[in-house]
Design an enzyme around this catalytic site. Structure first.
Site, PDB file in Angstrom:
ATOM      1  N   LYS A  69      -0.159 -17.211 -10.256  1.00  0.00           N
ATOM      2  CA  LYS A  69       0.657 -16.649  -9.185  1.00  0.00           C
ATOM      3  C   LYS A  69       0.372 -17.372  -7.860  1.00  0.00           C
ATOM      4  O   LYS A  69       1.288 -17.594  -7.057  1.00  0.00           O
ATOM      5  CB  LYS A  69       0.384 -15.138  -9.034  1.00  0.00           C
ATOM      6  CG  LYS A  69       1.380 -14.505  -8.083  1.00  0.00           C
ATOM      7  CD  LYS A  69       1.277 -13.013  -7.971  1.00  0.00           C
ATOM      8  CE  LYS A  69       2.405 -12.496  -7.088  1.00  0.00           C
ATOM      9  NZ  LYS A  69       2.100 -11.220  -6.458  1.00  0.00           N
ATOM     10  N   GLY A 110       0.837  -1.205   0.000  1.00  0.00           N
ATOM     11  CA  GLY A 110       0.000   0.000   0.000  1.00  0.00           C
ATOM     12  C   GLY A 110       0.867   1.249   0.000  1.00  0.00           C
ATOM     13  O   GLY A 110       0.562   2.246  -0.672  1.00  0.00           O
TER      14      GLY A 110
END
Ligand code: NAD
Length: 312
Positions: A187, A12
């Site tokens: 992934k 973030g």
């Protein structure tokens, strides 16, 4: 664009910092008090490709989100097990036109997000960027990466491309995908093997990769992911995925790295995202009638380790 980064930890911070540097109006929301206080007091500090920088970005605790605040886009970067609480906290600022982009690792986060936001406003993706936190208010950001994303709602691809453009203008190298679930599952196979196995075996990636049984174990886990993905019309090429995982064993590339789950659990005694990776495959397998013994066992082992280390 008014962008809220919900979960302003390592990733973030990277996205918030790069978007802010590019001139976007960024607002950070996080649940870690010392981190929020440090950002508001000293700015968000980062070692950004070996250069120390500071960006003044407003941050707020998720329990203190101002209700009159409006945002165009929320980018979610909590850990998976924090997502529901974060979405609950964001409720007052989610309006009819708020778009939400989820870039967490793992599978099935949309099931949580859908409880709070209409499908037309949900975008999912994954990212090859990395990031670390050195402490409250201080990130370590190096290397390059990319983002792939797609709309969940039908007919929302133009919006997805617009979001990708905003990220790309900030140097985040984003692109629209018309098969994001494939990329997410691919992934998740990397995380679903290396994360849990290196954590339980207490080794780095090369350490695991050079074990006699590594190929057999990876093949079994990837095959379980592929069987579950197939049931959701996602077609993984098992051999290609195994090859992709085995390429990471090279000590000259990332082989000497200890995966993030290892850092979180073994080093910092933090709870893991296992329920959203192998655990999610085991749960879906049960629902679809597909046997997933390796994913189930690895999930259970990681939970035992969490208990032993009193992870929080
Ligand atoms: P993170 O652990 O850095 O941050 C997640 C949350 O935990 C934030 O709210 C943060 O403030 C809080 N937190 C972090 N350290 C804390 C501490 N010591 N005490 C209290 N709270 C703390 O998580 P992240 O690495 O940014 O990952 C977010 C998502 O992105 C995850 O789904 C992860 O799997 C995925 N992801 C991470 C990376 C990476 O390189 N870090 C790369 C790709 C995807």
């Amino acid at each position: 664009m008014k962008i809220t980064i919900a979960g302003a930890g390592a990733m973030g911070s990277r996205f918030g910092l790069m978007l802010h540097k590019a001139g976007q109006e960024v607002f950070l929301v996080d649940g870690w008090k010392e981190h929020v206080e440090a950002i508001n007091r000293d700015g968000l500090k980062a070692n950004f490709n070996d250069k120390d920088i500071v960006e003044k970005i407003p941050a707020v605790l998720q329990c203190d989100i101002p209700t009159d605040f409006k945002t165009d886009l929320i980018i979610l970067f909590t850990k998976a097990l924090q997502l529901d609480d974060m979405m609950q906290a964001l409720k007052p600022i989610i309006h009819d036109r708020t778009d939400v982009l989820c870039l967490l690792n793992g599978i099935g986060h949309e099931e949580i997000i859908e409880k709070y936001v209409g499908l037309d406003h949900i975008f999912i993706g994954n990212t090859m960027w990395t990031a670390g936190l050195e402490g409250p208010g201080k990130a370590k950001l190096f290397g390059t990466g990319s983002v792939e994303l797609e709309n969940l709602g039908e007919g929302q691809s133009a919006k997805a491309k617009e979001i990708a453009n905003v990220l790309t203008e900030a140097g985040l190298n984003a692109s629209y995908s018309d098969n994001i679930r494939y990329s997410i599952y691919r992934k998740a196979c990397v995380n679903g093997t290396l994360n849990g196995l290196c954590t339980i075996l207490d080794c780095n990636i090369t350490g695991f990769g050079t074990c006699k049984y590594a190929h057999e174990i990876v093949t079994s886990i990837v095959s379980e992911f592929a069987a579950v993905a197939k049931h959701e019309n996602v077609s993984l090429d098992v051999d290609e995925v195994i090859h992709h995982i085995e390429e990471t064993y090279d000590p000259e590339t990332i082989g000497l790295h200890y995966p993030s789950m290892y850092q979180d659990l073994i080093k910092n005694h933090r709870l893991t995202e296992i329920d959203f990776i192998n655990g999610a495959v085991a749960k879906k397998g049960e629902k679809y009638g597909i046997s997933t013994p390796y994913c189930k066992f690895l999930t259970e082992l990681i939970h035992c380790k969490e208990e032993i280390l009193k992870a929080k």
